[in-house]
Motif scaffolding. Structure first.
Motif, short mmCIF file in Angstrom:
data_model
loop_
_atom_site.label_atom_id
_atom_site.label_comp_id
_atom_site.label_asym_id
_atom_site.label_seq_id
_atom_site.Cartn_x
_atom_site.Cartn_y
_atom_site.Cartn_z
N GLN A 43 0.89 -1.17 0.00
CA GLN A 43 0.00 0.00 0.00
C GLN A 43 0.92 1.21 0.00
OE1 GLN A 43 -2.79 -0.33 3.25
NE2 GLN A 43 -4.09 -1.69 2.06
N HIS A 44 1.19 1.74 -1.17
CA HIS A 44 2.24 2.73 -1.39
C HIS A 44 1.77 4.16 -1.14
CE1 HIS A 44 6.30 3.27 -3.24
NE2 HIS A 44 5.83 4.50 -3.41
N ALA A 45 0.65 4.54 -1.75
CA ALA A 45 0.20 5.93 -1.69
C ALA A 45 -1.32 6.01 -1.86
CB ALA A 45 0.89 6.75 -2.78
N LEU A 46 -1.87 7.15 -1.48
CA LEU A 46 -3.30 7.39 -1.63
C LEU A 46 -3.49 8.64 -2.47
CD1 LEU A 46 -6.19 6.55 -0.74
CD2 LEU A 46 -5.92 8.17 1.16
N LEU A 47 -4.26 8.51 -3.54
CA LEU A 47 -4.62 9.66 -4.38
C LEU A 47 -6.04 10.08 -4.01
CD1 LEU A 47 -3.39 8.37 -7.87
CD2 LEU A 47 -2.22 9.96 -6.35
N THR A 48 -6.23 11.39 -3.76
CA THR A 48 -7.57 11.89 -3.44
C THR A 48 -7.84 13.13 -4.26
OG1 THR A 48 -6.66 13.14 -1.56
CG2 THR A 48 -7.64 11.00 -1.07
N LEU A 49 -9.09 13.26 -4.69
CA LEU A 49 -9.54 14.42 -5.44
C LEU A 49 -10.19 15.39 -4.46
CD1 LEU A 49 -9.82 15.59 -8.31
CD2 LEU A 49 -12.05 14.47 -8.44
N GLU A 50 -9.64 16.60 -4.37
CA GLU A 50 -10.12 17.61 -3.42
C GLU A 50 -10.28 18.94 -4.14
OE1 GLU A 50 -7.48 17.67 -0.02
OE2 GLU A 50 -7.18 15.51 -0.21
N ALA A 51 -11.51 19.46 -4.15
CA ALA A 51 -11.82 20.76 -4.78
C ALA A 51 -11.34 20.82 -6.22
CB ALA A 51 -11.24 21.91 -3.95
N GLY A 52 -11.43 19.70 -6.94
CA GLY A 52 -11.06 19.67 -8.36
C GLY A 52 -9.60 19.38 -8.63
N TYR A 53 -8.79 19.17 -7.60
CA TYR A 53 -7.36 18.89 -7.76
C TYR A 53 -7.01 17.56 -7.11
CZ TYR A 53 -6.49 23.63 -9.37
OH TYR A 53 -6.49 24.78 -10.10
N TRP A 54 -6.08 16.85 -7.76
CA TRP A 54 -5.59 15.59 -7.19
C TRP A 54 -4.50 15.89 -6.17
CZ3 TRP A 54 -7.73 11.01 -7.28
CH2 TRP A 54 -8.63 10.71 -8.30
#
Length: 144
Positions: A43-54
């Protein structure tokens, strides 16, 4: 299913679609984005979309996550940014406006961590008085 952008391998190959607003990246088959490389953590990293930005948050991976060749803990990924999980690099391709962004981008967390590590005087642009030279901060106009 909606697509929120893609990761394009810098060395060529198939792009990886960003299909959800929260994606776990790692070697484990249960991850949303599976990278089958020995140097990628389970489990290397977490990508999240916040206010239109990754944004990307490294999950304590052994070989790190880098954005524009700098190791990160959490960082905003602007369009065109190069991100590397261990040594596997991808260009982040998406349109913030199409994902609901408006106005200025949200703050970049790694920049804030760096600022907060500095002392208050340094952040204010003031240097400490040099105790070795008692006249270092003396105003010459006081001599009149």
């Amino acid at each position: 299913m909606a697509e929120y952008g893609q990761l394009v391998p810098t060395g060529g190959g198939d792009s990886i679609s960003l299909k959800k607003d929260k994606l776990l990246v790692g070697r484990r088959e249960s991850c949303d984005i599976v990278l089958r490389f020995a140097n990628v953590s389970s489990q290397h990293a977490l990508l999240t979309l916040e206010a239109g930005y990754w944004f990307c948050k490294d999950l304590g991976s052994r070989n790190g996550t880098k954005v524009e060749n700098l190791r990160i803990s959490r960082k905003r990924l602007d369009p065109g940014t190069v991100i590397a999980f261990a040594k596997h690099a991808y260009t982040v391709d998406y349109d913030p406006e199409a994902l609901g962004a408006f106005g200025a981008p949200p703050p970049d967390d790694d920049h804030m961590e760096e600022v907060l590590r500095r002392g208050l005087m340094d952040r204010a642009g003031l240097s400490r008085r040099d105790d070795k030279d008692p006249f270092a901060n003396r105003n010459l106009a006081d001599d009149d």
